[in-house]
Design a protein around this motif. Structure first.
Motif: not given
Length: 238
Positions: A121-127
């Motif tokens: 699962l890929e998440i962004t830093e902003s998330a």
């Protein structure tokens, strides 16, 4: 937005898959699932034209679950011939804040009989920045199942190195904006090289996005980058 909600239910969405390549072995290691909207009037729409809108509303939840369901189904279909191939799926910020998220992920893994270790699962830093404590709690529950977690577009958000220490991560994905010009721009080259060194020192693997020429691939391989994706290696495909 109203049309998108209907599109999820009526089968207008489809997934394309972009290969991820083991740079040392020069063999496919997995794929990233990328959603497309085959709009009846506007044709095939890339995610940039509708995902930002979806993320402003609750539509992103059923959309994310549809993508995960479809991607795991495809991974299960590939399993007999490619038992070690993994699948990367983007997890939205809104979904990351949902307490039901880990249970939903677990249910879909069980539905398709997929080994959790083959899902990333890929998440962004902003998330993460929105609510670090809640995000960390959700990601730990998912990681404890055996699912891999990666930071997408690393270096472009409001990054804090403390997140890398605290979060249950497996990989960093270097953003295309640094990779594309790394052979011409010394600053980009320095960011790529230092990110690879930092990740490896923390026990994380590294994926470079946006590899479009052989020179960049060779340089990334020299720097010890683990995986890569980009038009040189394979475009998103049905």
């Amino acid at each position: 937005l109203r049309q998108l909600r209907s599109a999820i239910q009526s089968g207008q969405l489809e997934l394309h898959y972009q290969p991820r390549i083991d740079l040392a072995r020069r063999k496919p290691s997995g794929f990233e699932a990328l959603v497309r909207w085959r709009h009846p009037q506007l044709g095939l729409l890339p995610p940039a034209q509708f995902i930002p809108l979806a993320e402003l509303s609750d539509v992103i939840r059923p959309l994310t679950l549809w993508v995960l369901d479809e991607a795991l189904g495809q991974l299960a279909a590939w399993t007999p011939n490619s038992p070690s191939i993994h699948m990367a799926v983007n997890l939205s910020a809104r979904h990351l804040m949902d307490d039901a998220c880990p249970t939903q992920v677990q249910r879909l893994l069980k539905k398709h009989g997929v080994d959790p270790a083959r899902l990333e699962l890929e998440i962004t830093e902003s998330a993460i920045i929105a609510d670090p404590e809640r995000a960390t709690h959700t990601l730990r529950r998912i990681h404890d199942m055996g699912v891999h977690i990666s930071i997408d577009d690393f270096g472009t958000g409001y990054s804090s190195l403390s997140h890398l220490k605290r979060l249950p991560l497996n990989a960093l994905k270097i953003d295309v904006s640094f990779v594309t010009h790394m052979l011409q721009n010394e600053q980009d080259a320095a960011i790529v090289e230092s990110t690879i060194a930092l990740a490896h020192s923390l026990g994380l693997s590294v994926v470079a996005e946006g590899i479009e020429d052989e020179g960049t691939r060779l340089r990334l391989n020299e720097l010890g980058c683990d995986e890569g994706q980009g038009f040189l290696l394979g475009r998103p495909m049905e």
